[in-house]
Write a protein that holds these residues in place. Structure first.
Motif, PDB file in Angstrom:
ATOM      1  N   MET A   1       8.629 127.392 104.994  1.00 32.87           N
ATOM      2  CA  MET A   1       9.020 128.601 105.689  1.00 32.87           C
ATOM      3  C   MET A   1       7.863 129.607 105.621  1.00 32.87           C
ATOM      4  SD  MET A   1      12.241 131.026 104.873  1.00 32.87           S
ATOM      5  CE  MET A   1      13.289 131.040 106.277  1.00 32.87           C
ATOM      6  N   ALA A   2       7.519 130.179 106.713  1.00 31.80           N
ATOM      7  CA  ALA A   2       6.415 131.130 106.784  1.00 31.80           C
ATOM      8  C   ALA A   2       6.866 132.513 106.323  1.00 31.80           C
ATOM      9  CB  ALA A   2       5.895 131.212 108.208  1.00 31.80           C
ATOM     10  N   THR A   3       5.962 133.178 105.635  1.00 36.74           N
ATOM     11  CA  THR A   3       6.216 134.537 105.193  1.00 36.74           C
ATOM     12  C   THR A   3       5.348 135.471 106.021  1.00 36.74           C
ATOM     13  OG1 THR A   3       6.627 133.755 102.957  1.00 36.74           O
ATOM     14  CG2 THR A   3       6.120 136.072 103.194  1.00 36.74           C
ATOM     15  N   SER A   4       5.920 136.556 106.477  1.00 39.37           N
ATOM     16  CA  SER A   4       5.132 137.493 107.278  1.00 39.37           C
ATOM     17  C   SER A   4       4.308 138.386 106.357  1.00 39.37           C
ATOM     18  CB  SER A   4       6.042 138.336 108.164  1.00 39.37           C
ATOM     19  OG  SER A   4       6.838 139.199 107.377  1.00 39.37           O
ATOM     20  N   TRP A   5       3.266 138.934 106.926  1.00 36.18           N
ATOM     21  CA  TRP A   5       2.355 139.808 106.185  1.00 36.18           C
ATOM     22  C   TRP A   5       3.115 140.956 105.535  1.00 36.18           C
ATOM     23  CZ3 TRP A   5      -2.484 139.467 104.561  1.00 36.18           C
ATOM     24  CH2 TRP A   5      -3.167 140.623 104.181  1.00 36.18           C
ATOM     25  N   SER A   6       4.044 141.530 106.243  1.00 34.00           N
ATOM     26  CA  SER A   6       4.784 142.687 105.717  1.00 34.00           C
ATOM     27  C   SER A   6       5.669 142.316 104.526  1.00 34.00           C
ATOM     28  CB  SER A   6       5.635 143.322 106.822  1.00 34.00           C
ATOM     29  OG  SER A   6       6.566 142.386 107.308  1.00 34.00           O
ATOM     30  N   ASN A   7       6.006 141.047 104.376  1.00 34.96           N
ATOM     31  CA  ASN A   7       6.829 140.620 103.252  1.00 34.96           C
ATOM     32  C   ASN A   7       6.022 140.266 102.009  1.00 34.96           C
ATOM     33  OD1 ASN A   7       9.173 140.950 104.728  1.00 34.96           O
ATOM     34  ND2 ASN A   7       9.247 138.814 105.372  1.00 34.96           N
ATOM     35  N   LEU A   8       4.700 140.239 102.124  1.00 30.90           N
ATOM     36  CA  LEU A   8       3.855 139.929 100.977  1.00 30.90           C
ATOM     37  C   LEU A   8       3.703 141.152 100.084  1.00 30.90           C
ATOM     38  CD1 LEU A   8       0.983 137.920 102.702  1.00 30.90           C
ATOM     39  CD2 LEU A   8       2.841 137.004 101.311  1.00 30.90           C
ATOM     40  N   SER A   9       3.537 140.907  98.797  1.00 32.04           N
ATOM     41  CA  SER A   9       3.304 142.016  97.870  1.00 32.04           C
ATOM     42  C   SER A   9       1.901 142.576  98.098  1.00 32.04           C
ATOM     43  CB  SER A   9       3.439 141.535  96.423  1.00 32.04           C
ATOM     44  OG  SER A   9       2.371 140.666  96.097  1.00 32.04           O
ATOM     45  N   GLN A  10       1.677 143.775  97.626  1.00 28.00           N
ATOM     46  CA  GLN A  10       0.369 144.422  97.765  1.00 28.00           C
ATOM     47  C   GLN A  10      -0.717 143.570  97.104  1.00 28.00           C
ATOM     48  OE1 GLN A  10       0.117 147.122  99.566  1.00 28.00           O
ATOM     49  NE2 GLN A  10      -2.007 147.652  99.232  1.00 28.00           N
ATOM     50  N   GLY A  11      -0.414 142.983  95.951  1.00 26.91           N
ATOM     51  CA  GLY A  11      -1.387 142.156  95.238  1.00 26.91           C
ATOM     52  C   GLY A  11      -1.764 140.909  96.024  1.00 26.91           C
ATOM     53  N   LYS A  12      -0.788 140.265  96.642  1.00 24.13           N
ATOM     54  CA  LYS A  12      -1.075 139.065  97.447  1.00 24.13           C
ATOM     55  C   LYS A  12      -1.889 139.410  98.684  1.00 24.13           C
ATOM     56  CE  LYS A  12       2.743 136.233  95.862  1.00 24.13           C
ATOM     57  NZ  LYS A  12       3.966 135.522  96.199  1.00 24.13           N
ATOM     58  N   ARG A  13      -1.585 140.543  99.293  1.00 22.62           N
ATOM     59  CA  ARG A  13      -2.380 140.975 100.458  1.00 22.62           C
ATOM     60  C   ARG A  13      -3.830 141.206 100.056  1.00 22.62           C
ATOM     61  NH1 ARG A  13       1.257 145.638 103.344  1.00 22.62           N
ATOM     62  NH2 ARG A  13       3.221 144.510 103.284  1.00 22.62           N
ATOM     63  N   ARG A  14      -4.027 141.887  98.922  1.00 23.81           N
ATOM     64  CA  ARG A  14      -5.398 142.151  98.458  1.00 23.81           C
ATOM     65  C   ARG A  14      -6.132 140.855  98.155  1.00 23.81           C
ATOM     66  NH1 ARG A  14      -4.108 147.268  94.525  1.00 23.81           N
ATOM     67  NH2 ARG A  14      -4.014 148.821  96.186  1.00 23.81           N
ATOM     68  N   LEU A  15      -5.434 139.912  97.547  1.00 26.02           N
ATOM     69  CA  LEU A  15      -6.054 138.628  97.232  1.00 26.02           C
ATOM     70  C   LEU A  15      -6.480 137.904  98.512  1.00 26.02           C
ATOM     71  CD1 LEU A  15      -6.827 136.442  95.174  1.00 26.02           C
ATOM     72  CD2 LEU A  15      -4.490 135.568  95.382  1.00 26.02           C
ATOM     73  N   ILE A  16      -5.623 137.887  99.509  1.00 24.56           N
ATOM     74  CA  ILE A  16      -5.947 137.227 100.781  1.00 24.56           C
ATOM     75  C   ILE A  16      -7.154 137.889 101.434  1.00 24.56           C
ATOM     76  CG2 ILE A  16      -5.117 136.838 103.148  1.00 24.56           C
ATOM     77  CD1 ILE A  16      -2.299 136.428 101.868  1.00 24.56           C
ATOM     78  N   VAL A  17      -7.184 139.215 101.445  1.00 29.00           N
ATOM     79  CA  VAL A  17      -8.316 139.934 102.039  1.00 29.00           C
ATOM     80  C   VAL A  17      -9.596 139.656 101.258  1.00 29.00           C
ATOM     81  CG1 VAL A  17      -9.244 142.227 102.522  1.00 29.00           C
ATOM     82  CG2 VAL A  17      -6.879 141.697 103.126  1.00 29.00           C
ATOM     83  N   ALA A  18      -9.513 139.633  99.930  1.00 27.09           N
ATOM     84  CA  ALA A  18     -10.695 139.377  99.101  1.00 27.09           C
ATOM     85  C   ALA A  18     -11.237 137.962  99.335  1.00 27.09           C
ATOM     86  CB  ALA A  18     -10.364 139.583  97.627  1.00 27.09           C
ATOM     87  N   VAL A  19     -10.350 136.972  99.380  1.00 25.34           N
ATOM     88  CA  VAL A  19     -10.783 135.592  99.619  1.00 25.34           C
ATOM     89  C   VAL A  19     -11.407 135.472 101.001  1.00 25.34           C
ATOM     90  CG1 VAL A  19      -9.948 133.221  99.944  1.00 25.34           C
ATOM     91  CG2 VAL A  19      -9.175 134.557  97.973  1.00 25.34           C
ATOM     92  N   ALA A  20     -10.819 136.119 101.986  1.00 25.76           N
ATOM     93  CA  ALA A  20     -11.380 136.081 103.345  1.00 25.76           C
ATOM     94  C   ALA A  20     -12.759 136.734 103.391  1.00 25.76           C
ATOM     95  CB  ALA A  20     -10.433 136.764 104.320  1.00 25.76           C
ATOM     96  N   ALA A  21     -12.932 137.828 102.670  1.00 30.09           N
ATOM     97  CA  ALA A  21     -14.226 138.513 102.646  1.00 30.09           C
ATOM     98  C   ALA A  21     -15.291 137.640 101.979  1.00 30.09           C
ATOM     99  CB  ALA A  21     -14.101 139.849 101.922  1.00 30.09           C
ATOM    100  N   VAL A  22     -14.937 136.981 100.878  1.00 26.98           N
ATOM    101  CA  VAL A  22     -15.883 136.103 100.187  1.00 26.98           C
ATOM    102  C   VAL A  22     -16.249 134.924 101.083  1.00 26.98           C
ATOM    103  CG1 VAL A  22     -16.134 134.495  98.249  1.00 26.98           C
ATOM    104  CG2 VAL A  22     -15.199 136.782  97.860  1.00 26.98           C
ATOM    105  N   GLU A  23     -15.254 134.325 101.722  1.00 25.82           N
ATOM    106  CA  GLU A  23     -15.532 133.199 102.610  1.00 25.82           C
ATOM    107  C   GLU A  23     -16.435 133.626 103.767  1.00 25.82           C
ATOM    108  OE1 GLU A  23     -13.437 129.593 105.069  1.00 25.82           O
ATOM    109  OE2 GLU A  23     -12.219 131.340 104.602  1.00 25.82           O
TER     110      GLU A  23
END
Length: 77
Positions: A1-23
């Protein structure tokens, strides 16, 4: 089941953004290195390595390039 961006915690959003920036940074560094490096110093095709930059790899492809895809420059002897 997919989770929408708005349902993610602030920490998970930051982690996703950080990983994307590093990549993104790794892919840019890989592409710059490929552009500057002579084809004889690259293991495999420069075009294939460059094309692999469009794949979402969580940084695995750029790291693989830097570890295994480059030949050591031969020192003048």
């Amino acid at each position: 089941m997919a989770t929408s961006w708005s349902n993610l915690s602030q920490g998970k959003r930051r982690l996703i953004v950080a990983v994307a920036a590093v990549e993104t940074a790794l892919k840019i560094a890989m592409l710059i290195d490929l552009k500057r490096r002579p084809a004889g110093q690259v293991k495999g095709s420069k075009r294939v390595w460059a094309a692999s930059a469009i794949v979402n790899s969580a940084g695995i492809i750029p790291v693989t390039y830097f570890v295994f895809g480059r030949r050591r420059a031969s020192s003048p002897g």
